[in-house]
Design an enzyme around this catalytic site. Sequence first.
Site, short mmCIF file in Angstrom:
data_model
loop_
_atom_site.label_atom_id
_atom_site.label_comp_id
_atom_site.label_asym_id
_atom_site.label_seq_id
_atom_site.Cartn_x
_atom_site.Cartn_y
_atom_site.Cartn_z
N ASN A 7 13.22 87.13 59.04
CA ASN A 7 13.56 88.02 60.15
C ASN A 7 12.59 89.20 60.15
O ASN A 7 12.52 89.95 59.17
CB ASN A 7 15.01 88.48 59.96
CG ASN A 7 15.46 89.42 61.06
OD1 ASN A 7 14.71 90.29 61.48
ND2 ASN A 7 16.69 89.27 61.52
N HIS A 10 12.45 94.35 61.28
CA HIS A 10 12.14 95.68 60.74
C HIS A 10 10.67 96.05 60.83
O HIS A 10 10.33 97.22 60.67
CB HIS A 10 12.70 95.83 59.33
CG HIS A 10 14.20 95.86 59.37
ND1 HIS A 10 14.89 96.64 60.28
CD2 HIS A 10 15.13 95.19 58.68
CE1 HIS A 10 16.18 96.45 60.12
NE2 HIS A 10 16.36 95.57 59.15
N HIS A 43 16.03 89.52 66.41
CA HIS A 43 17.28 89.86 67.10
C HIS A 43 16.90 90.76 68.28
O HIS A 43 16.43 91.88 68.06
CB HIS A 43 18.19 90.60 66.11
CG HIS A 43 19.54 90.94 66.66
ND1 HIS A 43 20.55 91.44 65.86
CD2 HIS A 43 20.08 90.85 67.91
CE1 HIS A 43 21.64 91.64 66.59
NE2 HIS A 43 21.37 91.29 67.84
N ARG A 45 18.20 93.05 70.50
CA ARG A 45 19.45 93.80 70.65
C ARG A 45 19.57 94.36 72.05
O ARG A 45 18.56 94.65 72.72
CB ARG A 45 19.53 94.93 69.62
CG ARG A 45 19.63 94.44 68.18
CD ARG A 45 19.88 95.60 67.24
NE ARG A 45 21.26 96.04 67.30
CZ ARG A 45 22.19 95.74 66.40
NH1 ARG A 45 21.89 95.02 65.34
NH2 ARG A 45 23.42 96.17 66.55
N ARG A 49 16.52 98.38 70.16
CA ARG A 49 16.11 99.38 69.17
C ARG A 49 14.90 98.95 68.35
O ARG A 49 14.19 99.78 67.83
CB ARG A 49 17.28 99.78 68.26
CG ARG A 49 17.68 98.72 67.28
CD ARG A 49 18.65 99.24 66.26
NE ARG A 49 19.97 99.45 66.83
CZ ARG A 49 21.09 99.38 66.11
NH1 ARG A 49 21.04 99.14 64.83
NH2 ARG A 49 22.26 99.56 66.67
N GLU A 70 18.35 85.73 67.39
CA GLU A 70 19.70 86.27 67.19
C GLU A 70 20.04 87.08 68.42
O GLU A 70 19.22 87.87 68.89
CB GLU A 70 19.72 87.23 66.00
CG GLU A 70 19.86 86.58 64.68
CD GLU A 70 19.85 87.64 63.58
OE1 GLU A 70 20.22 88.80 63.82
OE2 GLU A 70 19.44 87.28 62.48
N THR A 101 23.98 94.07 61.80
CA THR A 101 25.15 93.26 62.16
C THR A 101 26.18 93.38 61.04
O THR A 101 25.84 93.19 59.87
CB THR A 101 24.73 91.77 62.31
OG1 THR A 101 23.52 91.74 63.05
CG2 THR A 101 25.79 90.97 63.01
N GLU A 151 26.00 79.93 60.75
CA GLU A 151 25.32 80.71 59.72
C GLU A 151 26.42 81.48 59.00
O GLU A 151 27.08 82.33 59.59
CB GLU A 151 24.28 81.66 60.32
CG GLU A 151 23.59 82.48 59.22
CD GLU A 151 22.49 83.40 59.75
OE1 GLU A 151 21.87 83.10 60.78
OE2 GLU A 151 22.26 84.44 59.10
N HIS A 191 22.22 87.25 55.42
CA HIS A 191 22.59 88.66 55.47
C HIS A 191 22.70 89.25 54.07
O HIS A 191 23.49 88.77 53.25
CB HIS A 191 23.91 88.92 56.23
CG HIS A 191 23.88 90.26 56.91
ND1 HIS A 191 24.03 91.43 56.22
CD2 HIS A 191 23.65 90.61 58.21
CE1 HIS A 191 23.92 92.44 57.06
NE2 HIS A 191 23.68 91.98 58.28
N1 PXP Z 1 21.44 86.73 59.66
C1 PXP Z 1 21.96 87.45 60.69
C2 PXP Z 1 22.85 86.77 61.64
C3 PXP Z 1 21.65 88.81 60.84
O1 PXP Z 1 22.19 89.51 61.85
C4 PXP Z 1 20.74 89.41 59.93
C5 PXP Z 1 20.36 90.84 60.12
O2 PXP Z 1 19.58 90.96 61.25
C6 PXP Z 1 20.22 88.62 58.91
C7 PXP Z 1 20.61 87.28 58.78
C8 PXP Z 1 19.25 89.16 57.92
O3 PXP Z 1 19.89 90.11 57.13
P1 PXP Z 1 19.06 91.00 56.12
O4 PXP Z 1 18.15 91.85 56.94
O5 PXP Z 1 20.10 91.78 55.39
O6 PXP Z 1 18.29 90.06 55.24
#
Ligand code: PXP
Length: 250
Positions: A7, A10, A43, A45, A49, A70, A101, A151, A191
């Site tokens: 992901n 960030h 994601h 959003r 953001r 996402e 999330t 998931e 997550h």
């Molecule tokens: N899976 C989902 C559905 C999420 O919303 C997120 C956060 O965007 C992640 C995985 C990844 O989480 P993390 O950034 O804590 O690794």
Amino acid sequence: MTKLGVNVDHVATLRQARKTYEPDPVTAALLAEQGGADVITVHLREDRRHVQERDLRLLKETVFTKLNLEMSTASDIVEIAISTRPHQVTLVPERRQEVTTEGGLDVVLQKETLKDLIKRLKDNGILVSLFIDPEAGQIRGSSEAGAELVELHTGAYANAPSEGLRLAQLARLRQGALLAREEGLRVNAGHGLNYHNVGPIVEELGAEELHIGHSIVSRAVFVGIKRAVEEMKELIYRHGLLVERTTQKG
Ligand code: PXP
């Protein structure tokens, strides 16, 4: 072998801190793929953001592995998903005030609405995954709503305040994964996973994909994103091998 979804939200968070053009999450995705990412996740959003529509458009053109979007169930976001057609959509709950999330999607509460939405996304050739807590009701609800994948939310495992509670959460996830498969669902997880806590998840869940963002992008600040992804892939691979050896013996 469990696959790695990276992901890159960030990277966009950093760019948006200055509302400039760098660092570019699209470049990050390319380098993550070079490091071995099997899936790229963003994601989009509602408050935009971090990830912007421009990022999603370019990622759709440039990601050569698999693009997982996402998103919430908000109608304007759904329209964007349908016109962009990522390979996979993961539906998540979204609240503006949250930092990330929080809980999983309440599938039981919104089953009928989700049924229609999932059908529409599937009719447009998009795989649909639901981000849920590993609870029996939510798992059965996901199958009834027509999802192909779930998931499982690993946040409670990742943030458990003691070893005992962490193991209890791991057992809960394992049970959840078993039930999901009995219900005909494919299983992903994610997550809060990082270089320290990912091993038992690989060993116990047999998930198809792990979705990891914050820890990889954080490590990338020091070692670069390609290397950060390579290190996570290596961990997943080593723990995956342990499972394969145990299964062969058994
Ligand atoms: N899976 C989902 C559905 C999420 O919303 C997120 C956060 O965007 C992640 C995985 C990844 O989480 P993390 O950034 O804590 O690794």
